[in-house]
Structures are given as structure tokens and as C-alpha cells.
Design an enzyme around this catalytic site. Sequence first.
Site, PDB file in Angstrom:
ATOM      1  N   THR A 140       0.815   1.301   6.750  1.00 38.32           N
ATOM      2  CA  THR A 140       0.670   0.170   5.827  1.00 38.32           C
ATOM      3  C   THR A 140       0.755  -1.113   6.648  1.00 38.32           C
ATOM      4  O   THR A 140       1.274  -1.104   7.765  1.00 38.32           O
ATOM      5  CB  THR A 140       1.750   0.196   4.724  1.00 38.32           C
ATOM      6  OG1 THR A 140       1.573  -0.938   3.865  1.00 38.32           O
ATOM      7  CG2 THR A 140       3.153   0.156   5.288  1.00 38.32           C
ATOM      8  N   GLY A 141       0.237  -2.180   6.094  1.00 41.43           N
ATOM      9  CA  GLY A 141       0.271  -3.438   6.825  1.00 41.43           C
ATOM     10  C   GLY A 141      -1.123  -3.933   7.141  1.00 41.43           C
ATOM     11  O   GLY A 141      -2.086  -3.593   6.446  1.00 41.43           O
ATOM     12  N   GLY A 178      -4.443  -4.054   8.088  1.00 40.84           N
ATOM     13  CA  GLY A 178      -5.405  -2.981   8.346  1.00 40.84           C
ATOM     14  C   GLY A 178      -6.232  -3.183   9.594  1.00 40.84           C
ATOM     15  O   GLY A 178      -6.562  -2.215  10.293  1.00 40.84           O
ATOM     16  N   THR A 206       0.851  -1.195   0.000  1.00 41.28           N
ATOM     17  CA  THR A 206       0.000   0.000   0.000  1.00 41.28           C
ATOM     18  C   THR A 206       0.876   1.230   0.000  1.00 41.28           C
ATOM     19  O   THR A 206       1.885   1.271   0.689  1.00 41.28           O
ATOM     20  CB  THR A 206      -0.858  -0.003   1.276  1.00 41.28           C
ATOM     21  OG1 THR A 206      -1.802  -1.054   1.164  1.00 41.28           O
ATOM     22  CG2 THR A 206      -1.589   1.317   1.464  1.00 41.28           C
TER      23      THR A 206
HETATM   24  C1  SD4 Z   1      -5.160  -3.000   4.233  1.00 41.11           C
HETATM   25  N1  SD4 Z   1      -3.336  -1.686   5.046  1.00 41.11           N
HETATM   26  O1  SD4 Z   1      -6.071  -3.007   3.427  1.00 41.11           O
HETATM   27  C2  SD4 Z   1      -3.871  -2.315   3.875  1.00 41.11           C
HETATM   28  C3  SD4 Z   1      -2.970  -3.341   3.284  1.00 41.11           C
HETATM   29  C4  SD4 Z   1      -1.601  -2.866   3.050  1.00 41.11           C
HETATM   30  O2  SD4 Z   1       0.243  -2.917   1.806  1.00 41.11           O
HETATM   31  O3  SD4 Z   1      -1.049  -2.020   3.701  1.00 41.11           O
HETATM   32  N2  SD4 Z   1      -0.980  -3.361   2.062  1.00 41.11           N
HETATM   33  O4  SD4 Z   1      -5.237  -3.566   5.326  1.00 41.11           O
END
Ligand code: SD4
Length: 326
Positions: free
Chosen positions: A237-238, A240, A186
Site C-alpha cells: 500500500t502507499g 503506487g 488501500t
Molecule cells: C495506488 N497504492 O493506487 C495505491 C494507493 C494506496 O492506500 O495504497 N492507497 O497507488
Amino acid sequence: MNRRNFIIKSTKAGVALSLGATLLACVDKSPSTMTYKKQPIAICTWAFTKANDAAGKALDKGVSALDAAIIGVAVEEENIKNTTVGKGGAPDREGNVTLDACVMDANGDCGAVVCVENITNVAALAKIVMEETPHVMLASQGAEELAYKYGFQKEQLLTESSEKAYRAWLKDSEYKPIINIENHDTIGMLCMDQNGDIAGACTTSGLSYKMKGRVGDSPIIGAGLFIDNEIGGAAATGMGEEIMKNVGSFLIVELMRQGKSPQEACEEALNRIVSKNDQIDHFQVAYIAMNKAGETGSYCIHPGFARMEYKNSVNTRIESKAYLKS
Ligand code: SD4
């Protein structure tokens, strides 16, 4: 003075004294004593060199922080090799690519779209929600219809290769994100423009093979992104689900308001997730932040996360400090 009054008065005096001391401690380090910068700076999650460069160059030319962030993240929205943002993003379990995004500007205005199909530049669409509607967030068909009204093209977001990967995934249908590899690209971006104003954008296709209708942190103001132009901004990011429970980006800006540096604020916000969770081996979370002095920071659970930083017209990859050691 009777004893009760004495106790009340001395308690009030004590509270006032300790409050004074706390305030002094805060004022000492508060952003009001900070030297504010008016300098083009762009930072983003992960090593999105081209995206960050595009934003930085736009800032150098005098583009506003918000527009520069949208220009920057559009590079990844249009990059079909990035499987977690925009076109080419991995689909949900039913094979549909659904995108989430938000933007927040220096005035504290914001816009978001969730679960949008067929539109690539969803951060730009979130700006339209912010500027052209009485609302902050629009979902799925409503957001898609708004996009067509404003001239966005209908596009097939499922590429040949993401469809192939999806068909392969269907064989076992095992939902198992791989840290730093799958699900974690993301793009969250924070920009400071030539006026010293800060704004940001965050855009994603969310977790690969998520349940239909699932929305993560990225389009949620305060979770995936938060800006307070008096203080600074943060993005995430990460995983969610964890970031939403932590309202991490808002938390980081509030910690900076109390005098923490962007690095310290990212660390404290992330440590709160870690301290309440015995599953951290199974997911990544990373935060980035920037304050009004142009200082930046980032922190993540698992090593392997980096941020890009464009400053003085130089775009640099900065390896992030991590809670866990490699
Ligand atoms: C999510 N935070 O939809 C996003 C995913 C993400 O890199 O960060 N992807 O949970």
C-alpha cells in the site's frame, strides 16, 4: 594439463565450491526446511479490523484462501467511509471514481481489473477475469461490461461526502497526498486456509484526485500483490508509482524464497526504495508478507502504518516497524 586448462578447471571448481556454499547457506534457511502450517490466517494492510475479521472467520469455516480474501476486502469496498477503496473512494481530477483490483490464488493464477467505474466489488470481478476469460487484466469499459454479464449491479460510487470533498479540492486543485491520512487506505490481504494454501487480493480507488486514466500498483501482479504458494505472499500500500518501480511484492516473495523471514524480506524490499529516493519525506510505502510457516511481517517508510492479523481466531492490530522514526 596445460596452464589454460588448469585455470579453467580450477575456476570452475572455485565457482562450484562458492556456488555450493551459497546454495548450502540458502538451503539451511530455505522454506523447504520450514515447518509448513495449515492454519487459518488472514493479514491485511492498515487497521481494517472488520475486513480482516470477516476473512478470518470465513477461513475458520473452511472457505478457500482466495474466497476468504475476496470476502474480507469486500467489507472495505462496500464501506463508504473508506475514501480510497470501492464505493465512497475519492474520484480522479475530473470527478470520476475509478477502481483497480487484483487477485492471485494458490495455483499461481491471477486476474486484475483497472480503471473500472460503477462497480463496487472489483476484487470479485478480478476473480471473474481470472476464471472466466482467457486474460489476466481487463480495463475500464471492458471490465465493466464483463461485470454486468456476471450479474454485478451498476452503482454510483461517488458518494455525497466524496463529492463534497472533491468540490472543495477543486477550489485550489492542489495535488498533494497527505501521508497516512489521505490516499493510503488501500486494502491488500493475504490468507492461508485450512489446507495451508495461500492466496490474496488487493483493491483500491487509487490516489485521490489522480489524473484521468492513472493506474497504480494495486492491480499489478508483482507490485501490489504476489503469491507463490510454495513460499508465501506479499502485498503493498502507499505510493503506487514507487511500488511499481520496485516490483515490491514479487521481490519480497523472492527474498523469502532465499531464506529471509517475512519481516526481513519486507525490510529489504522497502530499503531498496529508500536507498534510491531522496523524496521519502513526501510519500508512504508499506509492505506486508506471510510465509508458509504462517510467519508474518510488515515494514513501512513513515510510522503510523499497522497491519491486522487473524490467527487462532483472534484478530490483532500490529503496529508496523518503520524506516523513519516518529
Ligand atoms: C495506488 N497504492 O493506487 C495505491 C494507493 C494506496 O492506500 O495504497 N492507497 O497507488
